[in-house]
Motif scaffolding. Structure first.
Motif, PDB file in Angstrom:
ATOM      1  N   LEU A  32       5.140  42.018 -11.741  1.00 49.40           N
ATOM      2  CA  LEU A  32       5.423  43.251 -12.471  1.00 49.40           C
ATOM      3  C   LEU A  32       4.136  43.750 -13.102  1.00 49.40           C
ATOM      4  N   THR A  33       3.740  44.945 -12.733  1.00 51.07           N
ATOM      5  CA  THR A  33       2.494  45.526 -13.229  1.00 51.07           C
ATOM      6  C   THR A  33       2.580  47.039 -13.145  1.00 51.07           C
ATOM      7  N   ILE A  68       7.677  49.750 -13.464  1.00 50.58           N
ATOM      8  CA  ILE A  68       8.878  50.507 -13.851  1.00 50.58           C
ATOM      9  C   ILE A  68       8.500  51.881 -14.391  1.00 50.58           C
ATOM     10  N   GLY A  69       7.246  52.269 -14.288  1.00 52.70           N
ATOM     11  CA  GLY A  69       6.881  53.621 -14.709  1.00 52.70           C
ATOM     12  C   GLY A  69       5.431  53.685 -15.152  1.00 52.70           C
ATOM     13  N   TYR A 127       3.503  53.880 -17.665  1.00 49.73           N
ATOM     14  CA  TYR A 127       3.190  53.619 -19.063  1.00 49.73           C
ATOM     15  C   TYR A 127       2.944  52.123 -19.158  1.00 49.73           C
ATOM     16  N   LEU A 185       3.370  48.576 -20.925  1.00 53.85           N
ATOM     17  CA  LEU A 185       4.114  47.744 -21.866  1.00 53.85           C
ATOM     18  C   LEU A 185       3.280  46.516 -22.186  1.00 53.85           C
TER      19      LEU A 185
HETATM   20  N1  ADE Z   1       3.659  45.486 -17.332  1.00 53.56           N
HETATM   21  C1  ADE Z   1       3.186  46.275 -18.306  1.00 53.56           C
HETATM   22  N2  ADE Z   1       3.592  47.537 -18.139  1.00 53.56           N
HETATM   23  C2  ADE Z   1       4.368  47.557 -17.009  1.00 53.56           C
HETATM   24  C3  ADE Z   1       5.069  48.565 -16.302  1.00 53.56           C
HETATM   25  N3  ADE Z   1       5.084  49.840 -16.707  1.00 53.56           N
HETATM   26  N4  ADE Z   1       5.745  48.209 -15.191  1.00 53.56           N
HETATM   27  C4  ADE Z   1       5.718  46.926 -14.763  1.00 53.56           C
HETATM   28  N5  ADE Z   1       5.079  45.943 -15.377  1.00 53.56           N
HETATM   29  C5  ADE Z   1       4.389  46.244 -16.503  1.00 53.56           C
END
Ligand code: ADE
Length: 228
Positions: A87-88, A133-134, A136, A138
């Motif tokens: 996940l990135t 997932i978008g 931005y 996290l």
């Molecule tokens: N790790 C930090 N931000 C993420 C994002 N928007 N989608 C997936 N993994 C993440």
């Protein structure tokens, strides 16, 4: 049955979302098996260090390759994975199409990054797919992993009470959903559209189709363009 293994250095984050409601019931019914693995369990040093400073300097810590490699190799010795997903924010955007695709898999391994990211060699040597997932950032991949799991598990046959409800979701047919209402029929003078109270189900279906199309054209015209 779908099996999802998740690698993280903050396993406690997953306790809430997976222990309630639909995800809890899906596990209890044996429709999905979700296992959370703590990366610290795969360290060999006294301090159970999972991260380190980046070579060449710079801000933030980097997840080390050895514990992740050990964890992945351990899990791979138990089952073959269809996909090893990191996940990135740099990954392919999660959408309904990807969720559908993943719901057909048997074994998924998710790696939730933390801190500044993971050592590039993890991505080069082990990861088969990267998912975002978008657009931005996290503070870690845990929330994105939970979002992905939720989107995928609710598609598994038998998870939702009403077998058809996942198929009628927004996006599943490329359209948003029509407005829905429940009682009372009149709230402070704001009435539910008469057609929904009429009992004419063919007309109601037609009205819903028209409303879904109209709403999509107004709010998400890009979805209609995608269908061409
Ligand atoms: N790790 C930090 N931000 C993420 C994002 N928007 N989608 C997936 N993994 C993440």
């Amino acid at each position: 049955m779908l099996r999802i293994d998740i690698l993280t250095c903050v396993p406690a984050l997953f306790a809430g979302p997976f222990s309630h409601s639909i995800l809890k019931r899906a596990q209890e019914k044996g429709l999905v098996q979700i296992a959370i693995h703590d990366l610290r369990d795969f360290t060999t040093d006294r301090h159970q260090q999972v991260d380190d400073y980046p070579f060449g300097g710079g801000a933030g810590m980097v997840l080390k390759v050895e514990p992740i490699a050990a964890a992945i190799r351990h899990l791979q010795s138990q089952r073959p994975y269809d996909r090893l997903i990191y996940l990135t924010p740099e990954g392919r955007h999660l959408d309904q199409h990807l969720a559908n695709e993943l719901s057909l898999c048997q074994n998924l391994l998710l790696l939730a990054g933390h801190y500044k990211g993971v050592d590039q060699r993890v991505r080069d040597l082990f990861i088969t797919h990267e998912v975002s997932i978008g657009d931005y950032v996290l503070s870690g991949g845990e929330l994105p992993a939970m979002v992905l799991v939720d989107a995928v598990v609710r598609l598994l046959p038998g998870v939702l009470g009403d077998e058809t409800s996942a198929l009628t979701d927004s996006f599943q047919d490329g359209l948003l959903e029509p407005p829905i209402y429940t009682r009372p029929a009149d709230f402070e003078g704001h009435r539910v559209p008469d057609i929904l109270l009429s009992g004419h189900f063919a007309q109601i279906d037609r009205w819903r189709d028209e409303q879904a199309y109209e709403k999509t054209r107004r709010l998400r015209p890009d979805l209609l363009a995608d269908a061409d």
